[in-house]
Design an enzyme around this catalytic site. Structure first.
Site, short mmCIF file in Angstrom:
data_model
loop_
_atom_site.label_atom_id
_atom_site.label_comp_id
_atom_site.label_asym_id
_atom_site.label_seq_id
_atom_site.Cartn_x
_atom_site.Cartn_y
_atom_site.Cartn_z
CE1 TYR A 12 -3.74 2.44 0.56
CE2 TYR A 12 -2.50 3.24 2.44
CZ TYR A 12 -3.55 3.38 1.55
OH TYR A 12 -4.39 4.46 1.66
CG ASP B 297 5.85 3.76 0.75
OD1 ASP B 297 6.16 4.49 1.71
OD2 ASP B 297 4.68 3.54 0.39
CE LYS C 189 1.12 4.77 8.28
NZ LYS C 189 1.18 3.97 7.08
C1 LIG Z 1 0.52 4.49 5.71
C2 LIG Z 1 1.26 4.28 4.46
C3 LIG Z 1 1.12 5.13 3.37
C4 LIG Z 1 0.08 6.21 3.30
O1 LIG Z 1 0.29 7.20 4.27
P1 LIG Z 1 -0.95 8.15 4.67
O2 LIG Z 1 -0.33 9.13 5.62
O3 LIG Z 1 -1.98 7.27 5.28
O4 LIG Z 1 -1.43 8.80 3.43
C5 LIG Z 1 1.95 4.95 2.28
N1 LIG Z 1 2.86 3.96 2.27
C6 LIG Z 1 3.03 3.12 3.30
C7 LIG Z 1 4.08 2.07 3.23
C8 LIG Z 1 2.22 3.23 4.43
O5 LIG Z 1 2.37 2.37 5.43
#
Ligand SMILES: *Cc1c(COP(=O)(O)O)cnc(C)c1O
Length: 434
Positions: free
Chosen positions: A146, A241, A269
């Site tokens: 994701y 990511d 995060k």
């Molecule tokens: C949480 C997450 C996102 C998205 O971040 P948001 O702040 O919810 O938009 C993207 N990539 C990874 C790996 C994530 O865990």
């Protein structure tokens, strides 16, 4: 044993009048596990308290950011002080370069970065930049990863998309999804085949170096190194990511743990200590293509927001100063809770597979090793839901989906770990016979 959730239920009913599903992010509605989602009114350290006065040990940490526990005093103080000087200016502030410097020191592959307000914005902007820099259109992502909810990334995505069994999303035109190649994770031949089929057309690979959004799935030995070699050979960019793994599985993220230098990295995060914040960064020659220096446009009214910068500096600064103590402690306690619960499941005759990297882990209710989305999806989600409800009843709040990783914070003690294992022992006793 059942916790009283009358007040939370009333709040959910009220929220449903005004918010679709009563929520601002789908998994919060608890549809995958059933039962009433508790409405949270405060947090402190490892604990959450709901509107009915129930207390919970928190194992989802706001989905990752709260690595220092809730209401970490230095972060609270920093935000209070920043807010007293105004929440936003829309002009540059000294704190932006302060946090950027902390991040760049932690991630040597990042020479320059830009702040945004979420992980979604970070990955979306990184991909636009990768396309602008390479002049290519295709993006490779992996099933179950994701990367936020930008159109082109909602293809075989993890997190809530996996939880609700949605292959993609309505509202994403085929023509846009067409440029996203979704491949199985941990399968190098699929990557080789995609590059053979689209020579000189692939802008980048974007990957969660340790998947967290299909539950925790580590990379096979040599896999990330091979992605590095294939992209370098072809002239495509490698984007890690690390929105979840950054500052989580090591201070310098997965790239430090596995010794890989990606071209670009996305963060979120933890970087904002619980305030809305993300960042994307990498090689200077790539980042210098961004406006105002280059032709790739990207902007944000609240980007580099002073409150988010203050919380981020307090959080990342604390991690930096105490990393030698913090990461080994997280490792030890996460191992204790992950393995302790695996042992209780085995004793009760419940099949689970435990995946863990540092303080990121998942108990999959399945038998075969979980190495990609297909093997994760073989899990018995009904049994997971029963486990989740049993734990919640006993005051342990796990992420409410089989396809989300659990986290530990520095506020979790050895005593909390023992309490959690005892609760699991009771729950396995019940679900083993159900
Ligand atoms: C949480 C997450 C996102 C998205 O971040 P948001 O702040 O919810 O938009 C993207 N990539 C990874 C790996 C994530 O865990």
């Amino acid at each position: 044993m059942l916790r009283q959730l009358a007040r939370s239920r009333a709040l959910q009913q009220r929220a449903e009048k005004f918010l679709p599903g009563g929520v601002d992010s789908p998994v919060r509605a608890f549809r995958a596990v059933g039962g009433d989602p508790p409405f949270v009114v405060r947090g402190e350290g490892a604990y959450l308290e709901d509107a009915d006065g129930n207390r919970y040990l928190d194992y989802f940490g706001s989905w990752g950011p709260m690595i220092l526990g809730h209401a970490f005093p230095a972060a609270v103080e920093a935000v209070r002080e920043a807010a007293a000087h105004s929440a936003s200016f829309g002009a540059s502030t000294p704190a932006e370069a302060d946090l950027a410097e902390l991040v760049i020191e932690a991630f040597p592959s990042i020479e320059k970065l830009r702040f945004v307000s979420s992980g979604t914005e970070a990955t979306m902007s990184a991909i636009r930049l990768a396309r602008g820099f390479t002049g290519r259109k295709y993006v490779i992502k992996f099933e179950g990863c994701y990367h936020g909810h930008a159109d082109g990334l909602l293809v075989k995505a993890g997190s809530g998309v996996a939880t609700f069994g949605i292959p993609g999303s309505a509202g994403v035109p085929e023509e846009i999804a067409h440029f996203t190649l979704a491949l199985p994770f941990n399968d190098l031949s699929a990557v080789e085949a995609a590059f053979a089929a689209h020579p000189g057309e692939i802008a980048c690979i974007i990957v969660e170096p340790v998947i967290g959004n299909a539950g925790c799935i580590p990379p096979a030995a040599g896999y990330l190194q091979a992605l590095r070699e294939i992209t370098s050979r072809d002239g495509a960019l490698l984007i890690f990511d690390e929105v979840m793994t950054g500052f989580r599985i090591a201070f310098g993220g997965a790239q430090q743990l596995y010794g890989i230098r990606p071209d670009m990295t996305t963060l979120g995060k933890i970087i904002g200590g619980g305030l809305p914040c993300g960042a994307f960064g990498g090689r200077a020659d790539i980042m210098n293509q961004l406006a105002p220096l280059g032709p790739v446009y990207q902007a944000g009214t609240l980007s580099g927001n002073p409150l988010a910068m203050a919380a981020g500096i307090a959080t990342v600064g604390h991690l930096r100063e105490n990393q030698k103590q913090i990461y080994p402690q997280l490792e030890e306690r996460s191992a204790a809770v992950a393995e302790g619960i695996a042992a209780e499941a085995a004793k009760a005759g419940v099949s689970i597979v435990t995946n863990r990297i540092g303080s990121m882990f998942t108990w999959f209710f399945t038998q075969a090793p979980v190495t990609d989305f297909t093997t994760a999806a073989a899990s018995d989600t009904q049994r997971f839901a029963a486990f989740h409800r049993g734990m919640l009843d006993r005051g342990i709040w796990l992420p409410p989906s089989q396809f989300e990783a659990a986290f530990l914070s520095t506020a979790h003690t050895a005593g909390h770990v023992q309490e959690t294992i005892r609760a699991a022992q009771e729950v396995f006793g019940v679900i083993a016979t159900a």
